[in-house]
Design a protein around this motif. Structure first.
Motif, PDB file in Angstrom:
ATOM      1  N   PRO A  98      37.671 -16.506  31.809  1.00 36.10           N
ATOM      2  CA  PRO A  98      36.713 -15.781  30.945  1.00 36.10           C
ATOM      3  C   PRO A  98      36.958 -14.279  30.882  1.00 36.10           C
ATOM      4  N   ASN A  99      37.718 -13.750  31.817  1.00 35.76           N
ATOM      5  CA  ASN A  99      38.084 -12.339  31.733  1.00 35.76           C
ATOM      6  C   ASN A  99      38.920 -12.045  30.493  1.00 35.76           C
ATOM      7  N   HIS A 100      39.521 -13.079  29.927  1.00 29.73           N
ATOM      8  CA  HIS A 100      40.303 -12.925  28.697  1.00 29.73           C
ATOM      9  C   HIS A 100      39.455 -12.279  27.608  1.00 29.73           C
ATOM     10  N   PHE A 101      38.246 -12.747  27.462  1.00 28.96           N
ATOM     11  CA  PHE A 101      37.375 -12.217  26.420  1.00 28.96           C
ATOM     12  C   PHE A 101      36.944 -10.781  26.735  1.00 28.96           C
ATOM     13  N   PHE A 102      36.648 -10.506  27.997  1.00 29.57           N
ATOM     14  CA  PHE A 102      36.252  -9.157  28.399  1.00 29.57           C
ATOM     15  C   PHE A 102      37.388  -8.172  28.152  1.00 29.57           C
ATOM     16  N   ILE A 103      38.593  -8.537  28.580  1.00 29.53           N
ATOM     17  CA  ILE A 103      39.747  -7.653  28.406  1.00 29.53           C
ATOM     18  C   ILE A 103      40.021  -7.428  26.927  1.00 29.53           C
ATOM     19  N   SER A 104      39.920  -8.487  26.137  1.00 29.68           N
ATOM     20  CA  SER A 104      40.181  -8.362  24.703  1.00 29.68           C
ATOM     21  C   SER A 104      39.182  -7.437  24.026  1.00 29.68           C
ATOM     22  N   MET A 105      37.911  -7.570  24.382  1.00 30.53           N
ATOM     23  CA  MET A 105      36.876  -6.782  23.722  1.00 30.53           C
ATOM     24  C   MET A 105      36.834  -5.335  24.222  1.00 30.53           C
ATOM     25  N   GLN A 106      36.933  -5.129  25.524  1.00 30.01           N
ATOM     26  CA  GLN A 106      36.748  -3.793  26.084  1.00 30.01           C
ATOM     27  C   GLN A 106      38.000  -2.923  26.021  1.00 30.01           C
ATOM     28  N   LEU A 107      39.145  -3.517  26.223  1.00 29.93           N
ATOM     29  CA  LEU A 107      40.374  -2.724  26.277  1.00 29.93           C
ATOM     30  C   LEU A 107      41.155  -2.732  24.977  1.00 29.93           C
TER      31      LEU A 107
ATOM     32  N   GLU B  92      49.354  -8.953  25.250  1.00 28.09           N
ATOM     33  CA  GLU B  92      49.047  -8.044  26.353  1.00 28.09           C
ATOM     34  C   GLU B  92      47.999  -8.634  27.287  1.00 28.09           C
ATOM     35  N   VAL B  93      46.997  -9.286  26.729  1.00 25.09           N
ATOM     36  CA  VAL B  93      45.957  -9.915  27.549  1.00 25.09           C
ATOM     37  C   VAL B  93      46.557 -11.031  28.386  1.00 25.09           C
ATOM     38  N   TRP B  94      47.383 -11.860  27.764  1.00 27.12           N
ATOM     39  CA  TRP B  94      47.986 -12.969  28.512  1.00 27.12           C
ATOM     40  C   TRP B  94      48.929 -12.462  29.588  1.00 27.12           C
ATOM     41  N   TYR B  95      49.603 -11.330  29.332  1.00 33.99           N
ATOM     42  CA  TYR B  95      50.440 -10.752  30.382  1.00 33.99           C
ATOM     43  C   TYR B  95      49.583 -10.330  31.571  1.00 33.99           C
ATOM     44  N   LEU B  96      48.457  -9.685  31.308  1.00 36.45           N
ATOM     45  CA  LEU B  96      47.586  -9.242  32.397  1.00 36.45           C
ATOM     46  C   LEU B  96      47.026 -10.419  33.194  1.00 36.45           C
ATOM     47  N   LEU B  97      46.717 -11.526  32.520  1.00 41.04           N
ATOM     48  CA  LEU B  97      46.153 -12.691  33.211  1.00 41.04           C
ATOM     49  C   LEU B  97      47.218 -13.608  33.810  1.00 41.04           C
ATOM     50  N   SER B  98      48.481 -13.388  33.460  1.00 34.69           N
ATOM     51  CA  SER B  98      49.536 -14.289  33.926  1.00 34.69           C
ATOM     52  C   SER B  98      49.733 -14.233  35.436  1.00 34.69           C
ATOM     53  N   TYR B  99      49.545 -13.070  36.043  1.00 31.30           N
ATOM     54  CA  TYR B  99      49.726 -12.992  37.497  1.00 31.30           C
ATOM     55  C   TYR B  99      48.690 -13.845  38.221  1.00 31.30           C
ATOM     56  N   GLY B 100      47.460 -13.835  37.749  1.00 36.29           N
ATOM     57  CA  GLY B 100      46.434 -14.694  38.341  1.00 36.29           C
ATOM     58  C   GLY B 100      46.777 -16.163  38.188  1.00 36.29           C
ATOM     59  N   ALA B 101      47.361 -16.521  37.062  1.00 34.32           N
ATOM     60  CA  ALA B 101      47.763 -17.911  36.847  1.00 34.32           C
ATOM     61  C   ALA B 101      48.885 -18.309  37.802  1.00 34.32           C
ATOM     62  N   VAL B 102      49.842 -17.425  37.993  1.00 36.73           N
ATOM     63  CA  VAL B 102      50.942 -17.712  38.922  1.00 36.73           C
ATOM     64  C   VAL B 102      50.410 -17.850  40.345  1.00 36.73           C
TER      65      VAL B 102
END
Length: 138
Positions: free
Chosen positions: A92-101, A107-117
């Motif tokens: 759900p941080n995907h939506f926060f990052i997309s809206m706020q930043l 770019e959003v998927w790159y930021l969340l990719s480390y958490g996925a790994v």
């Protein structure tokens, strides 16, 4: 009930930190405004690196603690539990990052990719390498 396997936690932690180093080294130029290997003085501070390491360990240890408390779930069920924790808590941080930043999708998927790994590393190692049970009580 199984206990936490500290050897598995340490192995997963080392792999997560190595993945973090690779993830940071492959940071796109548009995030930093320069290649990572340029300008060594602009590298993260020691405090930031320690915060990164501490947060990785804390999250991993909490995941191991949850897996040790869950009863009646097989190894594959624990795998999907860890992946589900990432999907329904971190994603759900995907939506926060997309809206706020105001980042685009890549770019959003790159930021969340480390958490996925990190989640995949924990989901593979922790359920498969469980602590052995002891029939003797201390």
């Amino acid at each position: 009930m199984y206990k936490i396997n500290y050897k598995a936690v340490v192995l997963a932690f080392i792999l997560q930190v190595l993945a973090g180093v690779v993830w940071y080294a492959s940071t796109p130029v548009k995030f930093l405004g320069r290649p990572v290997w340029e300008d060594v003085s602009a590298q993260p501070s020691t405090g930031m690196i320690l915060l990164f390491v501490f947060s990785c360990f804390t999250c991993l240890f909490f995941t191991a603690w949850i897996l040790a408390r869950v009863k009646g779930i097989s190894g594959s069920g624990q795998f999907f539990l860890v992946i589900g924790m990432w999907l329904f808590i971190v994603l759900p941080n995907h939506f926060f990052i997309s809206m706020q930043l105001h980042f685009n999708e890549s770019e959003v998927w790159y930021l969340l990719s480390y958490g996925a790994v990190n989640s995949v590393i924990a989901a593979i190692i922790l359920p498969l390498w469980r602590s052995s049970r002891s029939i003797f009580k201390n």
